[in-house]
Motif scaffolding. Structure first.
Motif, PDB file in Angstrom:
ATOM      1  N   LEU A   1      85.752  15.931  46.586  1.00  0.00           N
ATOM      2  CA  LEU A   1      86.764  16.352  45.613  1.00  0.00           C
ATOM      3  C   LEU A   1      86.974  17.860  45.725  1.00  0.00           C
ATOM      4  O   LEU A   1      86.029  18.640  45.575  1.00  0.00           O
ATOM      5  CB  LEU A   1      86.318  15.988  44.185  1.00  0.00           C
ATOM      6  CG  LEU A   1      87.290  16.349  43.055  1.00  0.00           C
ATOM      7  CD1 LEU A   1      88.635  15.644  43.218  1.00  0.00           C
ATOM      8  CD2 LEU A   1      86.678  16.015  41.702  1.00  0.00           C
ATOM      9  N   VAL A   2      88.215  18.255  46.009  1.00  0.00           N
ATOM     10  CA  VAL A   2      88.589  19.668  46.089  1.00  0.00           C
ATOM     11  C   VAL A   2      89.344  20.016  44.807  1.00  0.00           C
ATOM     12  O   VAL A   2      90.323  19.361  44.459  1.00  0.00           O
ATOM     13  CB  VAL A   2      89.491  19.941  47.319  1.00  0.00           C
ATOM     14  CG1 VAL A   2      89.928  21.404  47.350  1.00  0.00           C
ATOM     15  CG2 VAL A   2      88.766  19.559  48.610  1.00  0.00           C
ATOM     16  N   VAL A   3      88.864  21.048  44.095  1.00  0.00           N
ATOM     17  CA  VAL A   3      89.455  21.425  42.813  1.00  0.00           C
ATOM     18  C   VAL A   3      89.983  22.853  42.893  1.00  0.00           C
ATOM     19  O   VAL A   3      89.227  23.791  43.118  1.00  0.00           O
ATOM     20  CB  VAL A   3      88.408  21.335  41.668  1.00  0.00           C
ATOM     21  CG1 VAL A   3      89.090  21.479  40.314  1.00  0.00           C
ATOM     22  CG2 VAL A   3      87.611  20.034  41.746  1.00  0.00           C
TER      23      VAL A   3
ATOM     24  N   VAL B   1      89.207  12.771  51.302  1.00  0.00           N
ATOM     25  CA  VAL B   1      89.292  14.008  50.522  1.00  0.00           C
ATOM     26  C   VAL B   1      90.319  13.843  49.413  1.00  0.00           C
ATOM     27  O   VAL B   1      91.476  13.534  49.657  1.00  0.00           O
ATOM     28  CB  VAL B   1      89.660  15.221  51.419  1.00  0.00           C
ATOM     29  CG1 VAL B   1      89.660  16.497  50.599  1.00  0.00           C
ATOM     30  CG2 VAL B   1      88.697  15.329  52.594  1.00  0.00           C
ATOM     31  N   ASP B   2      89.861  14.036  48.185  1.00  0.00           N
ATOM     32  CA  ASP B   2      90.703  13.914  46.998  1.00  0.00           C
ATOM     33  C   ASP B   2      90.867  15.313  46.412  1.00  0.00           C
ATOM     34  O   ASP B   2      90.137  16.234  46.781  1.00  0.00           O
ATOM     35  CB  ASP B   2      89.994  12.980  45.998  1.00  0.00           C
ATOM     36  CG  ASP B   2      90.935  12.437  44.930  1.00  0.00           C
ATOM     37  OD1 ASP B   2      92.143  12.757  44.955  1.00  0.00           O
ATOM     38  OD2 ASP B   2      90.454  11.702  44.050  1.00  0.00           O
ATOM     39  N   ASP B   3      91.817  15.483  45.489  1.00  0.00           N
ATOM     40  CA  ASP B   3      91.968  16.803  44.882  1.00  0.00           C
ATOM     41  C   ASP B   3      92.316  16.715  43.405  1.00  0.00           C
ATOM     42  O   ASP B   3      92.773  15.678  42.925  1.00  0.00           O
ATOM     43  CB  ASP B   3      93.015  17.636  45.629  1.00  0.00           C
ATOM     44  CG  ASP B   3      94.396  17.005  45.592  1.00  0.00           C
ATOM     45  OD1 ASP B   3      95.103  17.180  44.579  1.00  0.00           O
ATOM     46  OD2 ASP B   3      94.776  16.340  46.580  1.00  0.00           O
ATOM     47  N   ALA B   4      92.074  17.820  42.704  1.00  0.00           N
ATOM     48  CA  ALA B   4      92.400  17.960  41.283  1.00  0.00           C
ATOM     49  C   ALA B   4      92.882  19.386  41.060  1.00  0.00           C
ATOM     50  O   ALA B   4      92.436  20.307  41.738  1.00  0.00           O
ATOM     51  CB  ALA B   4      91.171  17.672  40.428  1.00  0.00           C
ATOM     52  N   ALA B   5      93.800  19.551  40.093  1.00  0.00           N
ATOM     53  CA  ALA B   5      94.436  20.850  39.870  1.00  0.00           C
ATOM     54  C   ALA B   5      93.645  21.766  38.935  1.00  0.00           C
ATOM     55  O   ALA B   5      93.924  22.958  38.860  1.00  0.00           O
ATOM     56  CB  ALA B   5      95.852  20.657  39.320  1.00  0.00           C
ATOM     57  N   ASP B   6      92.666  21.211  38.212  1.00  0.00           N
ATOM     58  CA  ASP B   6      91.840  22.042  37.334  1.00  0.00           C
ATOM     59  C   ASP B   6      90.578  21.270  36.959  1.00  0.00           C
ATOM     60  O   ASP B   6      90.433  20.101  37.304  1.00  0.00           O
ATOM     61  CB  ASP B   6      92.605  22.470  36.075  1.00  0.00           C
ATOM     62  CG  ASP B   6      93.008  21.290  35.207  1.00  0.00           C
ATOM     63  OD1 ASP B   6      92.109  20.635  34.640  1.00  0.00           O
ATOM     64  OD2 ASP B   6      94.215  21.018  35.094  1.00  0.00           O
ATOM     65  N   GLY B   7      89.672  21.950  36.250  1.00  0.00           N
ATOM     66  CA  GLY B   7      88.396  21.353  35.887  1.00  0.00           C
ATOM     67  C   GLY B   7      88.521  20.109  35.032  1.00  0.00           C
ATOM     68  O   GLY B   7      87.753  19.157  35.192  1.00  0.00           O
TER      69      GLY B   7
END
Length: 127
Positions: free
Chosen positions: A10-12, A34-40
């Motif tokens: 997870l890339v944040v 690989v997944d991602d998130a825009a903030d915590g």
């Protein structure tokens, strides 16, 4: 712990370009999931829904920073063993110390390349 190139990562980061750069570096290194998130906040929710083998998070984000995300992850009994690498543009000693105290596994200062990322990941997994 052996490094599994198929583990979900997870890339944040709140900066889409940085997410794209890190995802490309991870793919160059051979990571396929690989997944991602825009903030915590988004990242913490995703972590509750799916088990990630590694989290790579930026420090400076709104509304929940990477540091706050790290503290949430370390205080959650289901997530607290998740390897966590903090990425930041600032190499302030107090930030590094705070992140270490909060339980970060490693720390990367921007800008960085694939070799640096690989070295940090290898260090986390004891390669």
């Amino acid at each position: 712990m052996a490094l599994d190139m198929n583990m979900p990562v997870l890339v944040v980061d709140d900066y889409k370009t940085m997410i794209r750069i890190i995802k490309n570096l991870l793919k160059q290194l051979g990571f396929s999931d690989v997944d991602d998130a825009a903030d915590g906040t988004e990242a913490f929710q995703k972590m509750k829904d799916r088990k990630y083998g590694l989290v790579i998070s930026d420090w400076n984000m709104e509304p929940m920073t990477g540091y706050e995300l790290l503290k949430h992850v370390r205080s959650d009994e289901h997530l607290n063993k998740t390897p966590f690498i903090m990425v930041t543009a600032e190499s302030k000693t107090e930030n590094v110390i705070a992140a270490k105290k909060a339980g970060v596994n490693n720390y990367i200062v921007k800008p960085f390349n694939a070799q640096t990322l690989k070295a940090k990941i290898d260090a986390v997994f004891g390669e």
